[in-house]
Design a protein around this motif. Structure first.
Motif, mmCIF file in Angstrom:
data_model
loop_
_atom_site.group_PDB
_atom_site.id
_atom_site.type_symbol
_atom_site.label_atom_id
_atom_site.label_comp_id
_atom_site.label_asym_id
_atom_site.label_seq_id
_atom_site.Cartn_x
_atom_site.Cartn_y
_atom_site.Cartn_z
ATOM 1 N N ASP A 146 3.190 14.147 4.147
ATOM 2 C CA ASP A 146 1.073 14.384 4.803
ATOM 3 C C ASP A 146 1.372 13.419 5.926
ATOM 4 O OD1 ASP A 146 2.131 12.725 2.914
ATOM 5 O OD2 ASP A 146 0.199 13.446 1.174
ATOM 6 N N LEU B 176 7.206 11.148 2.731
ATOM 7 C CA LEU B 176 6.094 10.822 4.159
ATOM 8 C C LEU B 176 5.168 11.822 4.239
ATOM 9 C CD1 LEU B 176 7.078 6.835 5.655
ATOM 10 C CD2 LEU B 176 5.214 7.916 4.665
ATOM 11 N N GLN C 198 4.865 2.251 -8.386
ATOM 12 C CA GLN C 198 4.107 1.017 -8.524
ATOM 13 C C GLN C 198 4.418 -0.161 -8.103
ATOM 14 O OE1 GLN C 198 1.009 2.261 -8.628
ATOM 15 N NE2 GLN C 198 0.961 3.349 -8.561
ATOM 16 N N PHE D 159 0.730 -1.296 -0.006
ATOM 17 C CA PHE D 159 0.463 0.156 -0.299
ATOM 18 C C PHE D 159 0.929 1.391 0.333
ATOM 19 C CE2 PHE D 159 -3.647 -2.703 1.987
ATOM 20 C CZ PHE D 159 -4.252 -2.611 0.532
ATOM 21 N N ILE D 160 1.983 1.183 0.730
ATOM 22 C CA ILE D 160 2.771 2.638 1.034
ATOM 23 C C ILE D 160 3.466 2.930 -0.410
ATOM 24 C CG2 ILE D 160 4.228 3.389 2.246
ATOM 25 C CD1 ILE D 160 3.110 2.485 4.572
ATOM 26 N N THR E 70 -8.244 1.581 7.041
ATOM 27 C CA THR E 70 -7.928 1.596 5.865
ATOM 28 C C THR E 70 -8.858 1.734 4.785
ATOM 29 O OG1 THR E 70 -5.692 0.318 5.835
ATOM 30 C CG2 THR E 70 -6.493 1.392 4.037
ATOM 31 N N ALA F 90 -0.853 4.028 4.203
ATOM 32 C CA ALA F 90 0.318 4.578 5.298
ATOM 33 C C ALA F 90 0.030 4.158 6.864
ATOM 34 C CB ALA F 90 1.290 6.235 4.786
ATOM 35 N N GLU F 91 -0.575 5.683 7.155
ATOM 36 C CA GLU F 91 -1.008 5.796 8.595
ATOM 37 C C GLU F 91 -0.989 5.194 8.991
ATOM 38 O OE1 GLU F 91 -1.433 7.420 6.618
ATOM 39 O OE2 GLU F 91 -1.352 9.815 6.717
ATOM 40 N N MET G 77 -5.840 5.537 4.554
ATOM 41 C CA MET G 77 -4.789 6.263 4.440
ATOM 42 C C MET G 77 -4.303 4.940 5.199
ATOM 43 S SD MET G 77 -5.297 9.503 6.865
ATOM 44 C CE MET G 77 -5.809 11.146 5.803
ATOM 45 N N GLU H 62 2.122 4.723 -3.597
ATOM 46 C CA GLU H 62 1.861 6.328 -2.422
ATOM 47 C C GLU H 62 3.223 7.292 -2.198
ATOM 48 O OE1 GLU H 62 0.467 6.788 1.658
ATOM 49 O OE2 GLU H 62 -1.486 6.440 1.030
ATOM 50 N N TRP H 63 4.422 6.303 -2.373
ATOM 51 C CA TRP H 63 5.584 6.680 -2.802
ATOM 52 C C TRP H 63 5.124 6.884 -5.035
ATOM 53 C CZ3 TRP H 63 9.321 4.223 0.849
ATOM 54 C CH2 TRP H 63 8.335 4.217 2.292
#
Lengths: 242, 217, 222
Positions: free
Chosen positions: C4, C2, B85, B77-78, C181, C188-189, C186, B81-82
Motif C-alpha cells: 500500500d 509495502l 514489533q 517506523f517501518i 510523518t 515508510a513513504e 506515513m 508496519e510490516w
C-alpha cells in the motif's frame, strides 16, 4: 603423467595457449623456455589449475585437471609449485611455512609434520634458519625455503616458474644446486627457465614456446647447438649475448 | 543560580551514570556484532562470485549513502508496519549493526585486496582449500592492515550511538536532553555529557593513533 | 509488505521534499566552506610550534573528535541561550557542522603535510628556502594532491551529518520527512523518499570524488 590434449586458452582476445599437445612421462625433467609473453608460465600454471583453460584437456596422474568434479585439493597436494617471487607467507616462520600444508591439508600431526619439514629444510640446506621469518632471508634462501615448502607434501611432480629470475646472480647457483639434487632423486619436473647450464646438465627435453604455441622440442644439446627454427635460433643468440 | 543548578546536577548524577551504562552496553554489543557481520560481508565482498560481490556492494552503498538518523527512523517506523514489533533498544541495536557492518565490510575488503595475489596462489598450490587460504594465509596478513582503520571506525561507531537517543533509548545523550529540560543550564549539562563520551572514546583514539604510527614504520 | 505504498502522497509532498533538498545542499555548501577555513586555521596553529596557538588547537581538535556531533549540536543549541546569546536554529546548526568538520579537516590537512617526503624538505632547506617558502613551493603543492580525496570524503560525511540538524528543528531534507510523518503518519513513504534523495546526492558527490581521485592518480604517474 602429465598430458595436454589440444589445450587452448585466451586472455580476452589474446590467444595465450594455442593448441598445445604435450606428454610428460614420469621421471622426465622438462625445461620450457621462450621469450616473455610466449605463454610458458601460463602453460605450467594450467597444470595445477591456477589458470582455467577454454578448450582441450589436461590430464595429470589420470585425473582431468579442469573437470568440475576434480578434487583440486587432492590434485594440488601431488604437485609442488615454486614461484618466481617465492610467495612465502611473511607472517609465519620458515618452519611454519613448510609445515602449513602437511598439517592442514594432509592432517598430519604437528610433531610428525615438524619432522618432515625439518627433513625438507635439510634437503635444501636451511635447517638452521627454521625459526626465522622470511623477511630475514636472502632471496636465494627464500627460494630454497619455497622449494622445501613444495616438497613437504611429498609431491609426484614439481613445477618451477622461473625460479631464479628474481634472484641476484650470486644466488642463482644455490637454488639450481637444490634443483639438480631433486633430479637425481627421480622427481618429475617442469621448469620454466632460461638457465642454459641447468638445462644442458639435467633436462631430458627442452621445449621452446613462442606466441602461445610450442615451436620446437628436442634434447638440450640439439636444441641449444642446432636449433631447427629461426625463432629458436634468434632466441638462443639473445640469451647468450645477455 | 548556577551554583544551585550545579548542586542539582550533582544530585542527579547517578542518572547520568545509567545513561553511560546504556551507551556502553549499546556500544559494546554493536562493536562485537558489527565486527563479526562486517568480517563476513567483507569476505563476501572480495569473493569470486559476482552476484555476492554486487549484493554486498548495493547494501554498502545504501548504508553509506544515507544518514544514520534516517536509517534509524526507517527501521523504527517501518518494521511495525510490516507487523514486526521492535522496541527502541532492539531497533537501536539493529540499526547500529546494519550501519556499522557496512563500514567495517569496506575496511575488511580493503585489507583483503591489499594482500598480493601470489599469496593466494601459493596457498592454493599447496592444496589448501579456499577457506583455509583465507583463514591461514590471507586474514592473518590482512589483519595488520585492517586493525588501525578498524579501531578508528570503532570510535566513530561509539559516537554514532548517540543518535539512537532520537527513538527514545535512554542513553547518555538522551539523559542530557531530558535533564536540560529540568536544569536549564545547557552548557553545564552537555559539558558533562561530552566529558563522559570523551572518557570512552579518547583512549580508543589514542590507540588508533598508536596503531597507525606503528603501521607506518 | 509495502503493497500500500502511497506514491500519490509523496507526489503531493514533493514541493516540501525539494525545499528540503535545496536547504540541505545550502547548509552543506556553507558549512563545508566555513569548515575548510576553520580547518586550515586550526591545522596552521597546530603545526606552528607556537605554544599558545598549538595547545588550544590540539584541545579543540581532540575534543571535537572524541565527542558525538549530536552532543555538540545540543551543546550549542541549549548552551548558547544560557550565555545570553540568541542564535536561530539554522545558524546554530551551521556553526556546529563547521566546528565539527573543521577539526576533521585540520587532521586531513596535517596528514597531507606529513606525507610529504622528508628529503624534499631537506632539499628545500639546503637550497636556502625559508619555512614559508618551503610550505608554499614544496610542501603545500604536494600535500594538496593527497588531501583532496579525503576532503571530498569529508564533504560526503558532512551532507549526511547535516541530517542531525532536523533534531533542532532546522528545515532540511530529513525534517521534511518528519513533517510529512507527523501530518499524515506515513513514515515508510516519508523516510524512504528522504533516503532516496540522500542517495541521489551521495551518488553525485561520490562520482565526483572518484573521478577526481582518478585524475590525481593519473597525474602522479606522469
Amino acid at each position: 603423467m602429465i598430458e595436454f590434449k589440444n589445450v587452448n586458452k585466451w586472455f580476452g582476445k589474446l590467444h595465450v595457449l594455442n593448441d598445445i599437445n604435450l606428454t610428460i612421462p614420469k621421471g622426465e625433467v622438462l625445461v620450457i623456455c621462450g621469450p616473455s609473453g610466449s605463454g610458458k608460465s601460463t602453460l605450467i600454471r594450467c597444470i595445477n589449475r591456477l589458470e582455467p583453460i577454454q578448450k582441450g584437456k589436461i590430464i595429470v596422474n589420470d585425473v582431468p585437471v579442469h573437470d568440475k568434479a576434480t578434487n583440486l585439493t587432492k590434485l594440488r597436494a601431488d604437485i609442488g609449485f615454486v614461484f618466481q617471487q617465492f610467495h612465502l607467507y611473511p607472517h609465519m616462520t620458515v618452519l611454519e611455512n613448510v609445515m602449513l600444508a602437511p598439517v592442514n591439508v594432509k592432517k598430519i600431526a604437528k610433531s610428525k609434520a615438524e619432522k618432515i619439514a625439518m627433513k625438507k629444510l635439510e634437503q635444501v640446506g636451511l635447517t638452521e634458519k627454521s625459526g626465522v621469518h622470511p623477511a630475514q632471508l636472502s632471496g636465494g634462501q627464500q627460494q630454497r625455503v619455497a622449494i622445501a615448502r613444495g616438497l613437504a607434501m611429498s609431491p609426484k611432480i614439481m613445477l618451477f616458474d622461473e625460479p631464479t629470475s628474481a634472484l641476484d646472480p650470486e644466488m642463482i647457483g644455490e637454488v639450481l644446486d637444490v634443483m639438480v639434487n631433486l633430479v637425481s632423486e627421480g622427481m618429475t619436473m617442469c621448469v620454466v627457465t632460461h638457465e642454459m647450464g641447468f638445462a644442458k646438465k639435467v633436462a631430458n627435453r627442452v621445449l621452446f614456446m613462442d606466441e602461445g604455441a610450442i615451436v620446437e622440442t628436442g634434447t638440450p644439446d640439439k636444441f641449444f647447438d642446432n636449433p631447427k627454427t629461426d625463432r629458436a635460433a634468434n632466441f638462443i643468440s639473445m640469451i647468450l649475448t645477455h | 543560580m548556577m551554583a544551585f543548578y550545579f548542586g542539582q546536577l550533582v544530585e542527579i548524577f547517578p542518572f547520568f551514570l545509567k545513561g553511560l551504562w546504556m551507551t556502553s552496553k549499546i556500544a559494546f554489543i554493536s562493536l562485537v556484532s558489527c565486527t563479526l557481520i562486517g568480517l563476513v560481508l567483507g569476505i563476501f565482498r572480495s569473493s569470486n562470485s559476482i552476484i555476492l560481490r554486487h549484493l554486498v556492494g548495493v547494501y554498502v552503498a545504501f548504508v553509506r549513502g544515507t544518514p544514520f538518523v534516517v536509517q534509524i527512523f526507517i527501521i523504527f517506523f517501518i518494521f511495525p508496519e510490516w507487523g514486526i514489533q521492535l522496541e527502541a533498544f532492539s531497533a537501536a541495536l539493529l540499526a547500529m549493526a546494519i550501519m556499522g557492518s557496512a563500514f567495517i565490510c569496506e575496511i575488511v575488503a580493503g585489507g583483503i585486496a591489499a594482500i598480493p595475489k601470489g599469496q593466494w596462489e601459493a596457498a592454493a598450490s599447496s592444496g589448501l582449500t579456499n577457506l583455509q587460504q583465507l583463514r591461514l594465509i590471507v586474514i592473518p596478513q590482512a589483519m595488520k592492515i585492517i586493525l588501525p582503520p578498524l579501531v578508528g571506525q570503532y570510535v566513530l561507531l561509539i559516537k554514532d550511538t548517540s543518535v539512537v537517543s532520537v527513538i527514545g533509548v535512554m542513553d547518555l545523550t538522551r539523559v542530557g536532553w531530558v535533564t536540560v529540560v529540568r536544569i536549564p543550564e545547557g552548557l553545564m549539562v552537555f559539558t558533562l555529557v561530552g566529558a563522559l563520551y570523551f572518557m570512552i572514546s579518547y583512549p580508543l583514539i589514542l590507540l588508533s593513533n598508536y596503531l597507525e604510527r606503528r603501521m607506518a614504520v | 509488505m509495502l503493497t500500500d505504498f502511497n506514491f500519490r502522497v509523496i507526489w503531493e509532498y514533493m514541493p516540501l521534499f525539494l525545499t528540503g533538498v535545496r536547504a540541505t545542499a545550502f547548509i552543506a555548501a556553507v558549512s563545508i566552506t566555513l569548515a575548510l577555513i576553520t580547518g586550515i586555521i586550526a591545522c596552521a596553529c597546530r603545526i606552528s610550534g607556537i605554544k599558545i596557538l598549538k595547545y588550544p588547537a590540539i584541545a579543540y581538535i581532540e575534543l571535537i573528535r572524541s565527542t558525538p556531533l549530536l552532543v555538540q549540536i545540543y551543546f550549542l543549541y541549549f548552551g548558547l541561550p544560557t550565555l545570553g546569546v540568541r542564535v536561530p536554529e539554522l545558524q546554530t546548526g551551521i556553526l556546529a557542522l563547521m566546528l565539527n568538520s573543521g577539526a576533521y579537516i585540520a587532521e586531513i590537512i596535517r596528514a597531507g603535510i606529513n606525507s610529504v617526503d622528508e628529503g624534499h624538505i631537506e632539499a628545500g632547506i639546503s637550497s636556502g628556502l625559508n619555512y614559508v617558502q618551503r610550505m608554499r613551493f614544496i610542501i603545500l603543492p604536494q600535500a594538496l594532491g593527497v588531501t583532496i580525496p579525503p576532503l571530498l570524503g569529508q564533504n560526503i560525511v558532512l551532507v549526511k551529518d547535516s541530517a542531525l540538524l532536523s533534531l533542532i528543528s532546522v528545515v532540511e531534507l530529513t525534517r521534511s520527512g518528519q513533517t510529512m510523518t507527523s501530518e499524515r503518519f506515513m513514515p515508510a513513504e516519508a523516510f524512504l523518499t528522504v533516503a532516496f534523495f540522500y542517495m541521489c546526492i551521495y551518488f553525485c558527490l561520490k562520482t565526483f570524488a572518484d573521478w577526481s581521485q582518478r585524475k590525481l592518480i593519473f597525474r602522479e604517474v606522469y
